[in-house]
Write a protein that holds these residues in place. Structure first.
Motif, PDB file in Angstrom:
ATOM      1  N   UNK A   1       0.909  -1.246   0.540  1.00  0.00           N
ATOM      2  CA  UNK A   1       0.094  -0.205  -0.047  1.00  0.00           C
ATOM      3  C   UNK A   1       0.917   1.389  -0.002  1.00  0.00           C
ATOM      4  N   UNK A   2       2.456   0.785   0.215  1.00  0.00           N
ATOM      5  CA  UNK A   2       3.159   2.307   0.551  1.00  0.00           C
ATOM      6  C   UNK A   2       3.958   2.667  -0.474  1.00  0.00           C
ATOM      7  N   UNK A   3       3.376   1.673  -2.242  1.00  0.00           N
ATOM      8  CA  UNK A   3       4.044   1.714  -3.208  1.00  0.00           C
ATOM      9  C   UNK A   3       4.159   2.754  -3.818  1.00  0.00           C
ATOM     10  N   UNK A   4       3.435   3.687  -4.237  1.00  0.00           N
ATOM     11  CA  UNK A   4       3.091   4.686  -4.853  1.00  0.00           C
ATOM     12  C   UNK A   4       3.270   6.297  -3.917  1.00  0.00           C
ATOM     13  N   UNK A   5       4.471   6.244  -2.815  1.00  0.00           N
ATOM     14  CA  UNK A   5       4.239   7.212  -2.634  1.00  0.00           C
ATOM     15  C   UNK A   5       5.417   8.101  -3.491  1.00  0.00           C
ATOM     16  N   UNK A   6       5.062   9.348  -2.775  1.00  0.00           N
ATOM     17  CA  UNK A   6       5.411  10.378  -4.612  1.00  0.00           C
ATOM     18  C   UNK A   6       6.575  10.443  -3.697  1.00  0.00           C
ATOM     19  N   UNK A   7       7.717  11.406  -4.744  1.00  0.00           N
ATOM     20  CA  UNK A   7       8.997  11.256  -4.797  1.00  0.00           C
ATOM     21  C   UNK A   7       9.456  11.871  -3.412  1.00  0.00           C
TER      22      UNK A   7
END
Ligand code: ATP
Ligand code: MG
Length: 549
Positions: free
Chosen positions: A141-147
């Protein structure tokens, strides 16, 4: 070009030099300093140093010290000593920890390229999400954190704001990849542990699979030789080198591990043997460590020849321990002085030999190498022989000493057993023999023949000595055995200690002097237990072998 027999790795190097892909060859030997080196490592050392040397290239000794919890400076020092003893000199000495700053910067680069993210899943959850060989994994679920968020969190990981295991940095590749190693592998973890090189500077450490390709690339290693279990890691190795935009692109090449019969080789198991007291340290002469083999008396030459004769292939191979023994016998045959030693003494009195007389007999130091010259050995009325060389009631075809029988004493005379002396319990404690002065060795006596020749040591000048005889430490335990069970196969007779005697001319022997004891085999003066008052001999190997090359 002949340190290494021709093999597929050498062929790759020849091709790369011919095609101009590389101008020179650079290899490295990359141990993790979490234990002592063993004979399996010798294979890797000899391949890396030997191949580079064949092409006048260079080899680095690099400590892969990315896991401070298990690593120690004691291991760093022992590894250096062992590599040198094996006969190799590194061109550069490096530590993976020298590159922690650069590795950190490359990880930041991956984050900036959207190719790495901070994950809050626990280690167990990460394992669950990873999937199996037959099922794909699923995204964290944390894979799409922003850069930006990833950069901030990674910085804070570095600053020590989180506890061990709270967060990791993962490469962002493909959770559905058929190669599990490409399902977003962890590349940095938090470990609040003091490092033997960098102290408390870091509380995050790179994972091996991420660090290793960077280390190779930073140094400019051309051919990164590793064992076959890393084959599935090669795609990730290449991914790291490429995505981290490394200037040099090392080629990973895998080869099969060397295993030996009746020998455990994993450092984890060797450590267990040490820590649970089955052996007297990493350098116990029963251990397959380089330091153990050195103490046992194996020579660097014999280990090098042995390893070179084992094939370099893509398959793990188990080689007969006897092959190694064959090569140490070969190496010592012309080098080791011959001598006589009594491991299990039985006193013999030669009743017709004049009391108080001492005679010095001549003996070759090594009949196979006459240049080594001659030695003098005393002979008198009292000598020791082996208990095993006497039987009161012998079976047929027993040609050694028994009542009424005559044998030759090596380098001396024929003696005949006249009387057996026993103690109150009926044990044989002494033999009374007569000798025939006509039968002196070297005088060409042909009057009659005897069938047995035994060894002996003159009793009044004999030097007391301890003999340590070894059997395999582990019986019937291959590397394939399940976790822990190898300890059930520890051989209770792996060490047997005897108190005996050696020729007086051996009094001045020094640690690591090597001898061939007549009929007993090759021995090394033990460096740990030998004192000014007491010589201790480790049996390297017996003389007999069923082994055929
Ligand atoms: P172990 O499994 O015994 O703990 P390791 O592979 O973890 O050994 P490292 O310190 O990582 O030990 O090894 C340094 C190098 O030696 C690596 O390149 C490794 O592949 C190689 N090596 C280790 N064991 C063997 C072996 N039995 N045969 C050939 N090469 C080996
Ligand atoms: Mg390892």
């Amino acid at each position: 070009m002949d340190n290494q027999n021709s093999n597929f790795i050498k062929d790759i190097m020849i091709k790369d030099l011919e095609s101009g892909k590389h101008e020179t060859i650079m290899t490295r030997f990359p141990p993790e300093p979490n234990g002592y080196l063993h004979i399996g490592h010798a294979k890797s050392i000899i391949l890396n140093f030997g191949l580079a040397d064949d092409f006048s290239g260079t080899t680095n000794l690099r400590f892969d010290d990315t896991n401070p919890a298990k690593e120690d400076i004691e291991f760093v020092n022992s590894i250096k000593e062992d590599v040198k003893w094996l006969g190799f000199e590194w061109d550069n000495l490096f530590f993976a920890s020298d590159y922690f700053d650069e590795m950190y910067n490359r990880a930041v680069l991956l984050i900036k390229k959207g190719l790495a993210y901070v994950d809050d899943l626990s280690a167990d959850e990460i394992r669950e999400y990873r999937g199996t060989l037959t099922e794909p994994g699923k995204n964290s679920p944390y894979r799409d954190r922003s850069i930006e968020e990833n950069l901030d969190l990674f910085q804070r990981m570095r600053n020590g704001e989180f506890g061990n295991g709270e967060k990791v940095l993962r490469a962002k590749i493909d959770m559905a990849s058929p190669n599990i190693n490409l399902r977003d592998p962890v590349i940095y973890r938090i470990a609040h542990v003091t490092h033997h090189n960098t102290g408390d500077k870091w509380c995050i450490y790179p994972m091996y699979a991420f660090a290793h390709p960077l280390e190779d690339a930073i140094e400019g290693v051309t051919h990164s030789i590793c064992t076959i279990e890393f084959e599935d890691q090669r795609p990730f190795y290449n991914w790291v080198v490429e995505q981290c935009e490394m200037k040099n692109q090392p080629q990973q090449i895998e080869f099969g591990r060397l295993n030996l019969t009746n020998t455990v080789m994993s450092k984890r198991k060797l450590k267990q043997l040490v820590e649970e007291g089955f052996v007297d340290g990493w350098d116990d002469p029963r251990m397959p460590t380089i330091s153990g083999m050195r103490r046992r008396g194996f020579t660097p030459e014999s280990i090098r020849t042995f390893v070179r004769e084992t094939a370099v292939t893509k398959n793990n191979a188990t080689v007969d321990f006897e092959m190694l023994e064959h090569f140490v016998r070969e190496d010592l045959k012309l080098k080791a002085p011959r001598t006589m030693g009594i491991i299990n003494p039985l006193k013999v009195v030669i009743t017709n030999y004049p009391e108080g007389q001492i005679e010095l007999l001549d003996a070759e130091i090594n009949p196979e190498n006459p240049e080594m010259g001659m030695r003098k050995i005393p002979f008198s009325r009292e000598i020791y022989i082996e208990q095993d060389d006497f039987m009161e009631n012998p079976p047929k075809k027993y040609f050694r000493l028994f009542p009424g029988n005559e044998v030759r004493l090596k380098h001396a005379y024929f003696i005949k057993c006249e009387e057996v002396v026993k103690d109150a319990d009926g044990n044989v404690v002494e033999l009374r023999c007569t000798y025939d002065p006509e039968t002196k060795s070297g005088t060409g006596f042909t009057g009659r023949k005897v069938k047995g020749t035994i060894h002996w040591v003159e009793a009044t000048h004999a030097v007391p000595a301890e003999f340590r005889l070894y059997e395999p430490l582990i019986l019937d335990a291959s590397e394939e055995n399940e976790e822990g069970t190898f300890l059930d196969h520890v051989n209770p007779n792996s060490l047997q200690v005897f108190e005996g005697f050696v020729e007086p001319n051996m009094k001045e022997s020094r640690p690591h002097d090597k001898f061939q004891f007549f009929r007993h085999g090759y021995f090394n003066v033990d460096p740990k237990h030998t004192t000014v008052d007491k010589l201790v001999f480790n049996r390297i190997v017996s003389l007999k072998s069923s082994f055929k090359l």
